[in-house]
Design a protein around this motif. Structure first.
Motif, mmCIF file in Angstrom:
data_model
loop_
_atom_site.group_PDB
_atom_site.id
_atom_site.type_symbol
_atom_site.label_atom_id
_atom_site.label_comp_id
_atom_site.label_asym_id
_atom_site.label_seq_id
_atom_site.Cartn_x
_atom_site.Cartn_y
_atom_site.Cartn_z
ATOM 1 N N GLY A 226 95.089 112.863 11.115
ATOM 2 C CA GLY A 226 95.408 112.534 10.146
ATOM 3 C C GLY A 226 94.239 111.346 9.490
ATOM 4 N N PRO A 227 95.431 109.970 9.904
ATOM 5 C CA PRO A 227 94.620 108.986 8.859
ATOM 6 C C PRO A 227 93.550 108.636 9.414
ATOM 7 C CG PRO A 227 96.292 108.654 11.601
ATOM 8 C CD PRO A 227 96.351 109.867 10.708
ATOM 9 N N GLY A 228 92.551 108.987 11.002
ATOM 10 C CA GLY A 228 91.541 109.142 11.057
ATOM 11 C C GLY A 228 91.173 107.807 11.721
ATOM 12 N N LEU A 229 92.091 107.759 12.942
ATOM 13 C CA LEU A 229 91.984 106.463 13.697
ATOM 14 C C LEU A 229 91.861 106.476 15.166
ATOM 15 C CD1 LEU A 229 95.375 105.222 12.506
ATOM 16 C CD2 LEU A 229 93.372 103.966 11.717
ATOM 17 N N ILE A 230 91.413 106.074 15.858
ATOM 18 C CA ILE A 230 91.000 105.973 17.288
ATOM 19 C C ILE A 230 90.869 104.591 17.765
ATOM 20 C CG2 ILE A 230 88.216 105.329 17.186
ATOM 21 C CD1 ILE A 230 88.311 108.666 19.258
#
Length: 149
Positions: A54-58
């Motif tokens: 969703g927020p594009g975090l890893i």
């Protein structure tokens, strides 16, 4: 010389967990890239975990038995995976404040540091570092690749 090891997520993640204090529980569902020396020994690993599409975090965690593993080619692959292959907009890295070498490396790579008191326990502060795709693409490490002076 080093070569990269792909598609051995569990083995590389276990290698990194074994070398990372406080990581006894491991990483769960993750993607990992290993670094192998000429003799065939695994000497470093990068684990990409806690993916949030969703927020594009890893998050990224890494560990090594030698400081020599972090070559320009390895660094390129390390950040190409989250930013170019799966479309992350931000990579998050957690580091003990006592790990001065990794703190220095993260800052050199362009990560933004946030010091969190007691993040690693009552007597140990830690950093949460963030690196956006824009910051990485505009860093001194990638300007030439992306056609910038």
């Amino acid at each position: 010389m080093f070569r990269l090891l792909f598609d051995h997520n569990e083995a590389v993640a276990q290698f990194v967990a074994d070398l990372t204090p406080g990581c006894e529980a491991g990483f769960g569902n993750c993607k990992a890239i290993g670094v192998i020396e000429d003799g065939g020994d695994l000497v470093a690993g990068m684990v990409f975990h806690d993916w949030q599409p969703g927020p594009g975090l890893i998050q990224i965690s890494s560990a090594s038995k030698t400081p020599r593993w972090l070559t320009a080619d390895v660094r390129h692959i390390m950040f190409s995976y989250p930013f170019d292959q799966i479309g992350c907009q931000m990579v998050v890295l957690q580091v003990s404040a006592k790990n001065e070498r990794m703190v220095r490396i993260a800052k050199a790579f362009g990560f933004t540091p946030y010091l969190i008191k007691r993040m690693r326990g009552r007597d140990e502060d830690g950093y949460v570092f963030t690196l956006t795709d824009d910051d990485w693409r505009n860093s001194k490490f990638t300007r030439k690749i992306h056609g910038q002076a």
